[in-house]
Design a protein around this motif. Structure first.
Motif, PDB file in Angstrom:
ATOM      1  N   ARG A  12       0.856  -1.193   0.000  1.00 56.63           N
ATOM      2  CA  ARG A  12       0.000   0.000   0.000  1.00 56.63           C
ATOM      3  C   ARG A  12       0.890   1.241   0.000  1.00 56.63           C
ATOM      4  O   ARG A  12       1.521   1.556   1.008  1.00 56.63           O
ATOM      5  N   VAL A  13       0.947   1.908  -1.134  1.00 54.67           N
ATOM      6  CA  VAL A  13       1.812   3.079  -1.263  1.00 54.67           C
ATOM      7  C   VAL A  13       1.229   3.981  -2.351  1.00 54.67           C
ATOM      8  O   VAL A  13       0.624   3.492  -3.306  1.00 54.67           O
ATOM      9  N   SER A  14       1.371   5.318  -2.182  1.00 56.32           N
ATOM     10  CA  SER A  14       0.784   6.221  -3.182  1.00 56.32           C
ATOM     11  C   SER A  14       1.726   6.381  -4.378  1.00 56.32           C
ATOM     12  O   SER A  14       2.944   6.194  -4.254  1.00 56.32           O
ATOM     13  N   LEU A  15       1.126   6.781  -5.497  1.00 60.45           N
ATOM     14  CA  LEU A  15       1.909   7.020  -6.721  1.00 60.45           C
ATOM     15  C   LEU A  15       2.929   8.132  -6.475  1.00 60.45           C
ATOM     16  O   LEU A  15       4.071   8.065  -6.942  1.00 60.45           O
ATOM     17  N   LYS A  16       2.506   9.140  -5.702  1.00 57.62           N
ATOM     18  CA  LYS A  16       3.383  10.274  -5.409  1.00 57.62           C
ATOM     19  C   LYS A  16       4.649   9.804  -4.661  1.00 57.62           C
ATOM     20  O   LYS A  16       5.774  10.239  -4.955  1.00 57.62           O
ATOM     21  N   THR A  17       4.444   8.905  -3.699  1.00 58.15           N
ATOM     22  CA  THR A  17       5.580   8.375  -2.932  1.00 58.15           C
ATOM     23  C   THR A  17       6.504   7.572  -3.847  1.00 58.15           C
ATOM     24  O   THR A  17       7.734   7.679  -3.757  1.00 58.15           O
ATOM     25  N   VAL A  18       5.903   6.787  -4.742  1.00 54.60           N
ATOM     26  CA  VAL A  18       6.733   5.962  -5.645  1.00 54.60           C
ATOM     27  C   VAL A  18       7.543   6.870  -6.585  1.00 54.60           C
ATOM     28  O   VAL A  18       8.724   6.616  -6.835  1.00 54.60           O
ATOM     29  N   LEU A  19       6.915   7.962  -7.059  1.00 53.98           N
ATOM     30  CA  LEU A  19       7.647   8.896  -7.930  1.00 53.98           C
ATOM     31  C   LEU A  19       8.819   9.529  -7.161  1.00 53.98           C
ATOM     32  O   LEU A  19       9.929   9.656  -7.691  1.00 53.98           O
ATOM     33  N   ALA A  20       8.568   9.875  -5.908  1.00 50.44           N
ATOM     34  CA  ALA A  20       9.654  10.460  -5.096  1.00 50.44           C
ATOM     35  C   ALA A  20      10.778   9.437  -4.886  1.00 50.44           C
ATOM     36  O   ALA A  20      11.964   9.781  -4.972  1.00 50.44           O
ATOM     37  N   ASP A  21      10.404   8.168  -4.650  1.00 48.95           N
ATOM     38  CA  ASP A  21      11.409   7.087  -4.511  1.00 48.95           C
ATOM     39  C   ASP A  21      12.262   6.988  -5.768  1.00 48.95           C
ATOM     40  O   ASP A  21      13.488   6.887  -5.710  1.00 48.95           O
TER      41      ASP A  21
END
Ligand code: DC
Length: 223
Positions: free
Chosen positions: A161-170
């Motif tokens: 469970r993770v947001s798209l925004k967090t994945v882009l930042a990663d």
């Protein structure tokens, strides 16, 4: 690179490099099937070191502990599905900055590359450091937003469970760390063919890669 293999490479090796979630892993697997070659996902080696460090509650910046962990990696450990998690990817990128960790993993990768019949390796420094003498080199890229969406879908399918925004930042943080580190930074080799998959489906990207490798193999066979 600290290591140098004195033996010239005599087999057909394909180096597939590129940033996180560029599609290089899928492309490498499909090339493996098309050319009947074994594939090594070298990111798994760094993920294994990162996970071993997390499990032992070691500091990821501790290069001695990380180098000791890297020296213990064996092929059977690469099957662990936990290595595909976001946490393992981040830890991998952190331990991958240490030159001695990279040195400890060189032999495993170079031995895989030299096996009879040829091989495919995917990673960040395959065409520049591990197999600079590979007859076929690809550097697979895509825009960060496209890569983030692909990785987000994979993680979601795997139950994270993770947001798209967090994945882009990663992805942006990893691109920066992998590309800016001093030891073997992620770079296209001067003789690599660039493949931007931003506007391509998986099968279009795999077809394009296959054509590039076929041409390289024809050149290699006639040389
Ligand atoms: O390809 P991947 O996302 O599984 O790689 C995880 C991390 O491992 C990546 O962020 C940097 C490191 N890595 C590396 O430094 N060199 C490689 N050949 C492969 C991966």
């Amino acid at each position: 690179m600290s290591q140098h293999d004195p033996e010239p490479l005599t087999t057909f090796v394909v180096a597939v490099d590129g940033p996180a979630a560029s599609g290089k892993g899928t492309i490498a697997k499909q090339l493996g099937e098309a050319f009947d070659l074994p594939v090594l996902d070298t990111g798994l080696l760094y993920r294994c070191v990162g996970m071993a460090m997390l499990q032992a509650r070691e500091n990821l910046d501790d290069h001695e502990a990380a180098t000791a962990a890297a020296a213990l990696i064996t092929a059977d450990q690469l099957e662990n599905p936990d290595l595909r998690t976001r946490k393992a990817g981040e830890a991998a990128s952190r331990v991958a900055v240490h030159p001695r960790v990279r040195g400890a993993l060189w032999d495993f990768q170079r031995t895989f590359a030299r096996q009879d019949g040829g091989a495919i390796l995917d990673g960040r420094d395959i065409g520049t450091v591990i197999v600079p003498d590979a007859p076929a080199k690809l550097f697979v890229t895509a825009r960060p937003e496209v890569r983030a969406e692909r990785r987000w879908k994979q993680l979601k399918a795997a139950g994270e469970r993770v947001s798209l925004k967090t994945v882009l930042a990663d992805i942006r943080r990893r691109d920066e760390r992998d590309g800016e580190r001093e030891a073997a930074p992620m770079r296209p080799a001067p003789d690599a063919t660039l493949l931007d998959t931003s506007e391509m489906s998986i099968s279009q990207a795999a077809d394009a890669a296959r054509r590039i490798v076929e041409a390289a193999r024809a050149r290699w066979m006639s040389s």
